[in-house]
Every structure is written in C-alpha cells, then in structure tokens.
Design an enzyme around this catalytic site. Structure first.
Site, PDB file in Angstrom:
ATOM      1  N   GLU A 252       0.822  -1.213   0.000  1.00  0.00           N
ATOM      2  CA  GLU A 252       0.000   0.000   0.000  1.00  0.00           C
ATOM      3  C   GLU A 252       0.858   1.267   0.000  1.00  0.00           C
ATOM      4  O   GLU A 252       0.537   2.239  -0.680  1.00  0.00           O
ATOM      5  CB  GLU A 252      -0.962   0.004   1.182  1.00  0.00           C
TER       6      GLU A 252
ATOM      7  N   CYS B 133     -12.382   0.227 -15.897  1.00  0.00           N
ATOM      8  CA  CYS B 133     -12.943   1.584 -15.839  1.00  0.00           C
ATOM      9  C   CYS B 133     -11.819   2.582 -15.615  1.00  0.00           C
ATOM     10  O   CYS B 133     -11.777   3.314 -14.634  1.00  0.00           O
ATOM     11  CB  CYS B 133     -13.977   1.670 -14.722  1.00  0.00           C
TER      12      CYS B 133
END
Length: 288
Positions: free
Chosen positions: A35, A191
């Site tokens: 992360e 997307c």
DNA sequence: TATGCGTGGAA
DNA sequence: TTTCCAAGCAT
C-alpha cells in the site's frame, strides 16, 4: 445484494490479477508495504521493488532495525522517497507500540506515519478482512461513473461520495472487503481514467455515465503536473546521485547534477531537512 | 482545502 | 514531442 454487487464480485472472482500482496501467504506487513509503494505508483513498477523489500525485511522489526538510508536506497526509483522514510517510521512505531505486529484497527493504522484514510482502510480491509469504506481514486471513478453518471470525481472526496460508498458497502465483513478490492480492480483495469474498456465491463448496462451518453467531465480544470525544472525534479536528481553511490559524495559531484546552483543548494538543504540526505561535513553528503 | 512531493510508461 | 496519470499523504 444488488445486481451491481453481484456483477462486480463475480467479475472479480474471474478476473482478479494475481499479485503477491493478494497471495494466500501474504502477511499484513506485506499488504502494508504494498500500500505504501502503490501510493501514486503503478503496479508494474512496484512489483520488483516489493519482492526485494520483503525478502530483505520480512517483518516490521527487520526494517526498523536498519538505517533510514537503507530504506531510501532500496526504494530505488519508485518516486516520492519520503514514503520510504514514512514506511520506516511506521515499522518503528509498530515495533515500539504494537509488539512488532501490524495493528488491525483503522485508528491504530491511521496513527502511523504515511498512513491516511485510504491506506488505513485498505490495510484493515485487505489484510484483516475488516469492513471499511475504501475510497481510492479507482473506487471514486467507478462509483462516479456507474452510479453518479460523471466521468471524473471531484478533486477532493465529497460528503455525497462517502455517503454513496457507505451505502453500497456490503454488511458482512468478508464481503465488504472483497467488494472493496473488486471495485478498485475494476477501476484499475477496466474503468480506467483515459480509455475505459466498457466492452469488458460487467456493469456497462447499469452504468449511469454510459446511459447518459458519456458526458464529458464538467468541473474545475484538473491540475496538471509540470515537472521539468521543478524542485521535485531537482531533488530527484540529487537523491539519485547519492543512491547510486556507495559512499559519501562530495558537493562538487552534486554540483554537476543540477543547475541553476541556487535551486540545487536550496533543494539539497531541503533534502537534509527532510531526513532524506545526511550532511556528513560541510562538503560531503550521503544517504542517512 | 489547495499544493507539492518523483518517476516513467503510454497515448 | 507533449500531456496525462498511477492503490495518497502531509501541511
């Protein structure tokens, strides 16, 4: 569970990329390292650095035991090297306050350096299966398009956006965690910002943006990122010289790496202030 | 809350 | 060749 949820969850089950931080043997620390590295940095560039990082420092205590300079060097060319400093600081905090184990609660994670709302929610969700709204740029874009019908979300997270995401979050912890990673994945590979692959989208026929005829973004101009000649480029160039050197570097070497001199000297002082560079003497520098 | 912080691949 | 932008954070 709505059609939207079922479609996205089914799509993810079939199409999820196999990434090391998603592997069954990935640890919370591995998720946390990923992360940090993935903040503003593409997966492809993270992969090799991630592998080497976890090999060198498989637990938080292993990273906390070495100098920050080693972390900065291992960070390589991932960019935003202060993340390396913050990850080192977070590892130190984990050793000092959490017995060396990555904490599982959002609040404990948020208190660590380099961890903001997104990263705290992501680690709690992906590593510990907790139920959290994970609002990154991908999720915001997916929900913005599919539900709100806009091409791009606002600059900053709005109340309406968070309410929407909260309302869509499945009740069960495990399902919520999968929903979070699945919506992120959909935004990352289908997307996408520039050229969405609507033909491959499992919710194309539910998409509000598509139904409205793909209206173009209508909002304040999205901030461009100039780079050439900026302090960022200067800092990056100076740090690269130190990273690529085994030992201390004389000022004269750094002087060859950038001009104008005023900007170079200012950026060098700044790097020292940031803790990214150590000044060993008046004219010699090294990684800290 | 608007800005600045690195880097390099793709269109 | 430029421009855009990629799992944000801290200030």
């Amino acid at each position: 569970m709505s059609d939207l949820h079922e479609r996205v969850l089914d799509w993810y089950a079939e199409n999820a990329r196999e990434l090391p931080w998603r592997a069954p043997d990935a640890t919370p620390w591995g998720v946390m390292v990923s992360e940090f590295m993935l903040q503003q940095t593409p997966v492809a560039r993270v992969l090799p650095v991630y592998e080497r990082w976890l090999e060198a420092w498989p637990r938080p205590a292993d990273l906390a035991a070495v100098s920050t300079g080693e972390a900065v060097r291992a960070w390589g060319r991932l960019g935003y090297p202060r993340r390396a400093l913050r990850l080192h600081g977070a590892a130190t905090g984990i050793v000092e306050r959490h017995g060396g184990e990555v904490p599982s609660s959002y609040d404990d994670l948020l208190a660590l350096p380099g961890i903001g709302d997104y990263t705290a929610a992501a680690i709690a969700s992906f590593a510990f299966g907790r139920r959290h709204v994970v609002l990154d740029t991908n999720v915001r874009r997916v929900l913005g398009r599919a539900v709100a019908g806009v091409e791009f979300p606002a600059t900053a997270v709005t109340r309406a956006e968070r309410d929407l995401a909260t309302g869509l979050l499945p009740d069960a912890d495990a399902v919520a965690a999968t929903w979070a990673v699945a919506t992120m994945e959909l935004g990352a590979v289908v997307c996408t910002a520039a050229a969405p692959r609507c033909g491959a989208c499992p919710v194309a026929d539910l998409c509000a943006w598509r139904a409205a005829g793909y209206p173009a973004y209508d909002g304040p101009p999205r901030r461009g990122q100039t780079y050439a000649g900026t302090d960022r480029q200067c800092r990056g160039r100076l740090l690269a010289v130190l990273r690529d050197s085994d030992g201390p570097v004389h000022r004269s070497t750094l002087e060859q790496a950038w001009s104008p001199a005023g900007q170079r000297d200012r950026c060098l002082d700044w790097l020292v202030d940031d803790g990214l560079v150590a000044r060993l003497s008046a004219d010699t520098f090294a990684l800290p």
